[in-house]
Design a protein around this motif. Structure first.
Motif, PDB file in Angstrom:
ATOM      1  N   THR A  11      12.396  -1.124  -5.106  1.00 40.80           N
ATOM      2  CA  THR A  11      11.765  -0.524  -3.938  1.00 40.80           C
ATOM      3  C   THR A  11      10.353  -1.071  -3.771  1.00 40.80           C
ATOM      4  OG1 THR A  11      13.068   1.497  -4.262  1.00 40.80           O
ATOM      5  CG2 THR A  11      11.166   1.644  -2.792  1.00 40.80           C
ATOM      6  N   ASP A  12       9.608  -1.134  -4.872  1.00 40.20           N
ATOM      7  CA  ASP A  12       8.247  -1.678  -4.820  1.00 40.20           C
ATOM      8  C   ASP A  12       8.239  -3.101  -4.274  1.00 40.20           C
ATOM      9  OD1 ASP A  12       7.249   0.686  -5.912  1.00 40.20           O
ATOM     10  OD2 ASP A  12       7.167  -0.130  -7.951  1.00 40.20           O
ATOM     11  N   ASN A  52       5.100   5.176   2.952  1.00 39.01           N
ATOM     12  CA  ASN A  52       4.404   5.747   1.787  1.00 39.01           C
ATOM     13  C   ASN A  52       4.622   7.248   1.683  1.00 39.01           C
ATOM     14  OD1 ASN A  52       3.387   3.290   0.857  1.00 39.01           O
ATOM     15  ND2 ASN A  52       1.588   3.418   2.170  1.00 39.01           N
ATOM     16  N   GLU A  97      17.238   5.635  -3.365  1.00 41.93           N
ATOM     17  CA  GLU A  97      16.107   6.417  -2.849  1.00 41.93           C
ATOM     18  C   GLU A  97      16.625   7.468  -1.878  1.00 41.93           C
ATOM     19  OE1 GLU A  97      13.069   6.071  -3.862  1.00 41.93           O
ATOM     20  OE2 GLU A  97      12.949   4.041  -4.686  1.00 41.93           O
ATOM     21  N   VAL A 129       8.961  -3.018  -0.521  1.00 39.96           N
ATOM     22  CA  VAL A 129       7.786  -2.509   0.193  1.00 39.96           C
ATOM     23  C   VAL A 129       6.721  -3.596   0.267  1.00 39.96           C
ATOM     24  CG1 VAL A 129       5.867  -0.864   0.074  1.00 39.96           C
ATOM     25  CG2 VAL A 129       8.217  -0.077  -0.282  1.00 39.96           C
ATOM     26  N   LYS A 130       6.455  -4.270  -0.835  1.00 41.20           N
ATOM     27  CA  LYS A 130       5.448  -5.332  -0.832  1.00 41.20           C
ATOM     28  C   LYS A 130       5.823  -6.429   0.159  1.00 41.20           C
ATOM     29  CE  LYS A 130       2.894  -8.629  -3.683  1.00 41.20           C
ATOM     30  NZ  LYS A 130       2.320  -9.148  -2.498  1.00 41.20           N
ATOM     31  N   ARG A 164       8.128   8.003   0.455  1.00 45.16           N
ATOM     32  CA  ARG A 164       8.267   7.667  -0.973  1.00 45.16           C
ATOM     33  C   ARG A 164       7.641   8.728  -1.850  1.00 45.16           C
ATOM     34  NH1 ARG A 164       6.775   1.969  -2.887  1.00 45.16           N
ATOM     35  NH2 ARG A 164       8.167   2.575  -4.558  1.00 45.16           N
ATOM     36  N   GLY A 194      13.099   1.622  -9.164  1.00 47.94           N
ATOM     37  CA  GLY A 194      11.892   1.805  -8.364  1.00 47.94           C
ATOM     38  C   GLY A 194      11.153   0.497  -8.159  1.00 47.94           C
ATOM     39  N   SER A 195      11.275  -0.421  -9.146  1.00 49.96           N
ATOM     40  CA  SER A 195      10.610  -1.720  -8.976  1.00 49.96           C
ATOM     41  C   SER A 195      11.246  -2.513  -7.838  1.00 49.96           C
ATOM     42  CB  SER A 195      10.624  -2.514 -10.284  1.00 49.96           C
ATOM     43  OG  SER A 195      11.944  -2.800 -10.677  1.00 49.96           O
TER      44      SER A 195
END
Length: 151
Positions: A6-7, A144, A41, A10-11, A147, A3-4
């Protein structure tokens, strides 16, 4: 990948400059293409990230494989609007039905019409800038929402 990952993607995408209404065939960051595709995902999260990266082709492959699902149809409608295929975009919006990320079908189609109306305007045009900002907020909202809701 976690998930990090993905984070981080996204950032990176959300920190980018304001994307164009119609990116054509130019992917924003080619180094993200494989990273997005390999994320563990839901396919709609992956498709929305491809859209945020201006990767219309890869988003289209996922949307096309999920015709009949409201979110799949929404992704399909959005990507066709971004590739300036306005009639097709409105067709797919008609197939969405209702979706929590769009206020109403008529608003969604009016946005398509507004994008089409400014297609030939220069980037300095205030209306085109407003539409680009609205589209970017819509795309970030779609990322968002997928997710949070597509597991």
């Amino acid at each position: 990948m976690t998930g990090s990952d993905t984070d981080a993607i996204v950032k990176q995408l959300f920190d980018r400059p304001l994307p164009p209404l119609e990116p054509g065939t130019t992917v924003y960051d080619k180094s993200l293409v494989d990273r997005i595709a390999k994320l563990p995902e839901h396919m709609f999260v992956v498709a929305s990230l491809h859209l945020a990266n201006d990767d219309i082709h890869r988003a289209h492959l996922i949307a096309q494989d999920n015709e009949g699902d409201a979110t799949g149809n929404l992704l399909h409608a959005t990507l066709h609007r971004r590739e300036a295929d306005y009639w097709n975009s409105k067709y797919w919006f008609s197939r969405v039905g209702s979706h929590p990320t769009i206020p109403s079908l008529s608003d969604a189609k009016a946005f398509v019409d507004a994008c089409e109306a400014v297609q030939k305007e220069g980037d300095g045009d205030k209306e085109k800038q407003r539409l680009r900002e609205k589209q970017w907020e819509e795309l970030k909202g779609l990322v968002n929402w997928t997710r949070e809701n597509c597991k």
